[in-house]
Design a protein around this motif. Sequence first.
Motif: not given
Length: 291
Positions: A111-127
């Motif tokens: 939380k404090n060292g990276f971010s308290a907000e949700a971040q997009q994470f790349p998907s290995l599978v296409p939508d």
Amino acid sequence: MDQFLQLIVAGLATGAIYALAAIGFTLVWQTSQTINFAQGEFVMLPAILVLAASHVGLPMWLAFVVGTVGFVLLFGFGFKRFLVEPMQRHGVLPLAIATMALSVLIKEAAKNGFSAEAQQFPSLVPDGTLSMLGAAVSVRDLAIFVVAVAAILGLQAFITHTRTGRTMQATAQNPTVARILGVPVQRMILLTFLINAALALVASYLISPVYLAKFSNGEHIGLAAFIAAIVGGFNQIRGALAGGFLIGLIDNLAAAYVSSAYRTAVPLVVLVVVILVKPEGLLGRKEERTV
């Protein structure tokens, strides 16, 4: 009917993630006779490490490598060497408390060292979606289910059909006798912790594109996986698998047909019922210990 089928597939995908984390509970229990209350944070952290590495300028493929290697070293080897081993000699309760402290430390550090907000994470599978019995089913949910089940079945085959796997079972069942027979007990325990870290990695990379990468993910995943491990049978990998699928299905169906506000409460009710009716879990075995 279409919505019901979509919920079943999504529930199985979610349950597969819970199963991966629940197996981690089972592995740590078998080797150290304690509960790793940081297991949910183990699933949350790899995605955070990958994103942190990418934010300092590394290309995404290298960030995955750095995050993967760093997590396995820290929470496979490091978790056993620097927390479990020193605390184990003091008994089960201090070790369990230490894992609770580790859980809080990991969450606050993320939380404090990276971010308290949700971040997009790349998907290995296409939508996308696939038509299944007239219902539009998410390709991502199907991929999560297939990959997670393949990892679990691969682990089961390794433990059951290889010499190293059988040696790990002997170590878990009776480390004293295994040591007398020449089994490298500490090496087998280390391998178990490394496997636990690998399962957490797989779960993190599968679930983070769906629920985003955020510091609070571990709370829900850890609780659900803990319930799944107890419901299925805390001393059986197949029990963790069955419990994960059951809790995943109940979680999704309860959110849709009961109330999203009570989706966490329904699995807890199932947990209480199972403990009252079959304390060893649905597929668990009874254990007797000398006290």
